[in-house]
Design an enzyme around this catalytic site. Sequence first.
Site, short mmCIF file in Angstrom:
data_model
loop_
_atom_site.label_atom_id
_atom_site.label_comp_id
_atom_site.label_asym_id
_atom_site.label_seq_id
_atom_site.Cartn_x
_atom_site.Cartn_y
_atom_site.Cartn_z
N SER A 40 17.37 -4.53 -2.29
CA SER A 40 17.40 -4.40 -3.61
C SER A 40 16.76 -3.17 -4.04
O SER A 40 16.32 -2.28 -3.23
CB SER A 40 16.48 -5.54 -4.30
OG SER A 40 15.27 -5.44 -4.05
N SER A 42 13.96 -2.64 -6.05
CA SER A 42 12.72 -2.77 -6.78
C SER A 42 11.81 -1.59 -6.01
O SER A 42 10.77 -1.50 -6.90
CB SER A 42 12.06 -4.06 -6.28
OG SER A 42 11.68 -4.25 -4.67
N LYS A 102 7.05 -4.37 -0.71
CA LYS A 102 6.40 -3.80 -2.04
C LYS A 102 5.36 -2.99 -1.58
O LYS A 102 4.78 -2.75 -0.49
CB LYS A 102 5.95 -4.89 -2.84
CG LYS A 102 6.78 -6.13 -3.20
CD LYS A 102 7.81 -5.74 -4.12
CE LYS A 102 8.70 -6.83 -4.55
NZ LYS A 102 9.95 -6.49 -5.40
N SER A 210 11.30 -5.27 -10.73
CA SER A 210 10.47 -5.88 -9.42
C SER A 210 9.81 -6.83 -9.88
O SER A 210 8.98 -7.26 -10.80
CB SER A 210 9.46 -4.95 -8.95
OG SER A 210 8.74 -5.37 -7.81
#
Length: 263
Positions: A40, A42, A102, A210
């Site tokens: 993704s 994010s 993250k 995100s």
Amino acid sequence: MSTATGKSDGIWETIKTVFWALVIAGLFRTLFFQPFWIPSGSMKETLLIGDFLFVNKMAYGYSRYSCPFAICPISGRIFASEPERGDIVVFRHPVAGTDYIKRLIGLPGDRVQMREGVLYINDTAVPRVASGEFIEEYAPQGGAGQRPRCENGPVGSGGDCIKSRAIETLPNGVSYPVLNIEDNGFADNTPVFTVPEGHFFFIGDNRDNSVDSRFGQNAGGVGFVPFENLIGRADRVMFSSAGRSMLAFWTWRSDRFFHPLGE
């Protein structure tokens, strides 16, 4: 020796070779490095959809999540080393059981908040300096064919998808780019989150795209992540492809091969 016996011995040797190869590969994946594809956007622009990296599993020690399917017979964490603010971390979602990647923003005891898109840690604004724009093509990306979100949307297919870019610098000196899509979303204005002991707070660099610790687990987000759930640290992109398959060599991003993160 008969031909039949020779064939049997050859088959047995092949089976043993494959078995030990799988054992060694499993140990390598469990103890040292785990492969991870970025699915993704994010963490743009630090990580792009289609980046491939190895996660350093030695960085924080080992927990049951160090093994595939969380089968390691480990209670808590062994050989533990504390993560640092600003690390890019792969962790197991506390509820969904999937792996996320993250940036670690909040340590145990920290107070974290977003106010009008600005990150605050312990009631102090984290410095950020405008740094131009991040521009990408508005087109399907990766195996899932996701299209990026744009600050200048709506954008026609093939057009320039633009996001404002800034450089954010954490209290320990770690700097990285963050992207902006909108100014008044929930993720831009949050309550104060006080990170519990033994937990961490994560946010994606692509701030308005995100699902992270700013969203509670009951709202489908990540919430606070226990130390036990940390799998490892991402230090370097090894390979990158902008297409739906790594075999599509014309979509390879050679400039990202062996690209260090955080530099």
